[in-house]
Scaffold this active site. Structure first.
Site, PDB file in Angstrom:
ATOM      1  N   TYR A  53     -19.916   5.350 -26.342  1.00  0.00           N
ATOM      2  CA  TYR A  53     -20.563   5.781 -26.093  1.00  0.00           C
ATOM      3  C   TYR A  53     -22.427   5.998 -25.990  1.00  0.00           C
ATOM      4  O   TYR A  53     -22.408   7.479 -27.172  1.00  0.00           O
ATOM      5  CB  TYR A  53     -19.988   7.382 -24.998  1.00  0.00           C
ATOM      6  CG  TYR A  53     -19.183   6.746 -24.191  1.00  0.00           C
ATOM      7  CD1 TYR A  53     -17.971   5.559 -23.897  1.00  0.00           C
ATOM      8  CD2 TYR A  53     -18.200   7.758 -23.101  1.00  0.00           C
ATOM      9  CE1 TYR A  53     -16.653   5.465 -23.276  1.00  0.00           C
ATOM     10  CE2 TYR A  53     -16.510   8.187 -22.646  1.00  0.00           C
ATOM     11  CZ  TYR A  53     -16.043   7.011 -22.787  1.00  0.00           C
ATOM     12  OH  TYR A  53     -15.749   6.583 -21.621  1.00  0.00           O
ATOM     13  N   SER A 204     -11.870   6.937 -14.132  1.00  0.00           N
ATOM     14  CA  SER A 204     -12.668   6.400 -13.139  1.00  0.00           C
ATOM     15  C   SER A 204     -12.205   6.078 -11.498  1.00  0.00           C
ATOM     16  O   SER A 204     -11.617   5.727 -10.961  1.00  0.00           O
ATOM     17  CB  SER A 204     -13.072   4.734 -12.859  1.00  0.00           C
ATOM     18  OG  SER A 204     -13.547   4.254 -12.563  1.00  0.00           O
ATOM     19  N   PRO A 205     -11.809   7.866 -11.286  1.00  0.00           N
ATOM     20  CA  PRO A 205     -10.724   8.495 -10.202  1.00  0.00           C
ATOM     21  C   PRO A 205     -11.030   7.711  -8.891  1.00  0.00           C
ATOM     22  O   PRO A 205     -10.618   7.939  -7.848  1.00  0.00           O
ATOM     23  CB  PRO A 205     -10.164   9.450 -10.111  1.00  0.00           C
ATOM     24  CG  PRO A 205     -11.129  10.082 -10.642  1.00  0.00           C
ATOM     25  CD  PRO A 205     -11.929   8.878 -12.079  1.00  0.00           C
ATOM     26  N   LEU A 206     -12.670   7.888  -8.780  1.00  0.00           N
ATOM     27  CA  LEU A 206     -13.598   7.314  -7.563  1.00  0.00           C
ATOM     28  C   LEU A 206     -14.134   5.542  -7.272  1.00  0.00           C
ATOM     29  O   LEU A 206     -15.076   5.498  -6.628  1.00  0.00           O
ATOM     30  CB  LEU A 206     -14.881   8.255  -7.942  1.00  0.00           C
ATOM     31  CG  LEU A 206     -14.150   9.544  -7.883  1.00  0.00           C
ATOM     32  CD1 LEU A 206     -16.173  10.406  -7.817  1.00  0.00           C
ATOM     33  CD2 LEU A 206     -14.217   9.994  -6.488  1.00  0.00           C
ATOM     34  N   GLY A 209     -17.412   4.717  -8.681  1.00  0.00           N
ATOM     35  CA  GLY A 209     -18.519   5.136  -7.455  1.00  0.00           C
ATOM     36  C   GLY A 209     -18.573   3.992  -6.708  1.00  0.00           C
ATOM     37  O   GLY A 209     -19.065   4.921  -5.727  1.00  0.00           O
ATOM     38  N   LEU A 211     -16.113   4.470  -4.685  1.00  0.00           N
ATOM     39  CA  LEU A 211     -15.045   5.792  -3.272  1.00  0.00           C
ATOM     40  C   LEU A 211     -15.422   6.309  -2.370  1.00  0.00           C
ATOM     41  O   LEU A 211     -15.307   7.261  -1.962  1.00  0.00           O
ATOM     42  CB  LEU A 211     -13.792   6.004  -3.782  1.00  0.00           C
ATOM     43  CG  LEU A 211     -12.745   4.605  -4.358  1.00  0.00           C
ATOM     44  CD1 LEU A 211     -11.292   5.732  -4.683  1.00  0.00           C
ATOM     45  CD2 LEU A 211     -12.535   4.075  -3.226  1.00  0.00           C
ATOM     46  N   GLY A 213     -18.458   5.966  -0.881  1.00  0.00           N
ATOM     47  CA  GLY A 213     -19.156   5.544   0.138  1.00  0.00           C
ATOM     48  C   GLY A 213     -20.506   4.849  -0.499  1.00  0.00           C
ATOM     49  O   GLY A 213     -21.251   3.737   1.041  1.00  0.00           O
ATOM     50  N   LYS A 214     -20.824   4.893  -0.874  1.00  0.00           N
ATOM     51  CA  LYS A 214     -22.830   4.615  -1.466  1.00  0.00           C
ATOM     52  C   LYS A 214     -22.667   3.081  -1.497  1.00  0.00           C
ATOM     53  O   LYS A 214     -23.656   2.741  -1.134  1.00  0.00           O
ATOM     54  CB  LYS A 214     -22.784   4.930  -2.591  1.00  0.00           C
ATOM     55  CG  LYS A 214     -22.863   4.405  -4.157  1.00  0.00           C
ATOM     56  CD  LYS A 214     -22.880   4.501  -4.988  1.00  0.00           C
ATOM     57  CE  LYS A 214     -22.991   5.832  -5.857  1.00  0.00           C
ATOM     58  NZ  LYS A 214     -23.286   6.366  -7.523  1.00  0.00           N
TER      59      LYS A 214
END
Length: 320
Positions: A53, A204-206, A209, A211, A213-214
């Site tokens: 990273y 990455s459970p979202l 990014g 999910l 809603g952005k």
């Protein structure tokens, strides 16, 4: 924040882990410090990073924070090795010498003598699994890593290396992508992990990014999808299927009086095979809904609806 056992080991970690992939690159020291303070105040313990990273910059930033007001005993560190930097970019290399050299470099950057969890970042088709496993064994026996596991391994390789390991040492975890937008691990990885006693850490459970809603109406200029080095990471999830799932999240979140981000993360944490979910953010403010999701229990009807709209076709031979 609740803690959970990782597989059948004695290791307990916070249900939400703080991801640091963008630290020192998109997230500066001040922003990172704010995130870490908010995370610890909420009861979080597990920091997730990797040697690759920001070419080690993420680990260096963590090390600088731990050298300040945050005590090493307050956090658990998970890092990864197995991607070697070359003149032409990253190269998968899980050979014994590269793995152990990378671990030593990680410890220097982090300013610690051990990590709590050390993972093989990716399956290396050119290196025998037994050789990679030997590196994990050396790390545990030398005290440089307390627990070990794998990341991004397919089901067959997860089962193979866990079976090879036996108790020398046994593998604790597998870290894989999992969200309402990516449920592929339900085919073989999650069942293999459960059968072999590995905990599953979801990255990455979202949905990268999406999910949150952005991206419902446009791509914000300061978002990952607008970033030169991360746009390709987000783009696969900006399709029609994702749009339908995001819409369902919006309806559910409005009914519950919470954010779509909280609902998406709570859905992941509701899965019985998930030990911890790794969430990343650019600022402490962006992190707050994820921390709130750790205590959110979704009504069964909403879980069922989200299960249905995001379902994948298991097909043959997984479907029974």
């Amino acid at each position: 924040m609740q803690r959970a056992r990782v597989g059948t080991t004695g290791l307990e970690v916070s249900r939400v882990a703080l991801g640091t992939m963008a630290w020192s690159r998109d997230t500066d020291a001040e922003q990172a410090g704010g995130q870490l303070d908010a995370f610890l105040d909420a009861g979080g313990t597990l920091l997730d990073t990797a040697a690759s990273y920001a070419d080690g910059g993420s680990e260096e930033l963590i090390g600088s924070l731990l050298g300040g007001s945050v005590s090493r005993s307050d956090v658990q560190i998970c890092t990864k090795a197995g991607i070697r930097r070359t003149a032409t970019g990253g190269m998968v290399d899980a050979s014994r010498d590269t793995m152990l050299d990378t671990l030593d470099a990680s410890l220097r950057r982090l300013g610690t003598d051990h990590v709590d969890v050390w993972l093989v970042h990716q399956l290396d088709a050119a290196t025998p699994l037994d050789e990679t496993l030997h590196a994990l064994e050396i790390a545990v026996n030398s005290g440089r890593a307390r627990y070990v596991g794998v990341s991004n391994f397919p089901g067959w390789a997860t089962a193979s290396i866990a079976t090879l390991a036996g108790t020398r040492p046994s593998l604790a975890a597998t870290q894989v992508e999992y969200s309402l937008l990516q449920r592929g691990i339900e085919r073989e990885v999650a069942p293999a992990a459960s059968a072999l006693g590995l905990g599953v850490m979801a990255w990455s459970p979202l949905g990268r990014g999406v999910l949150t809603g952005k991206y419902r109406s446009a791509i914000p200029a300061d978002s990952r999808a607008a970033s030169e080095h991360l746009s390709g990471f987000v783009e696969p999830y900006l399709d029609e299927r994702a749009g339908a799932i995001v819409q369902a999240l919006a309806i559910a979140s409005e009914g519950l009086g919470v954010t779509p981000q909280e609902v998406a993360l709570a859905w992941v944490l509701d899965r019985t095979f998930i030990s911890s979910a790794v969430v990343g953010a650019r600022t402490a403010e962006q992190l707050e809904p994820s921390l709130a999701a750790a205590s959110l229990t979704l009504p069964p009807a909403i879980v069922d609806a989200l299960d249905e709209i995001s379902a994948i076709d298991l097909g043959y031979p997984e479907r029974r």
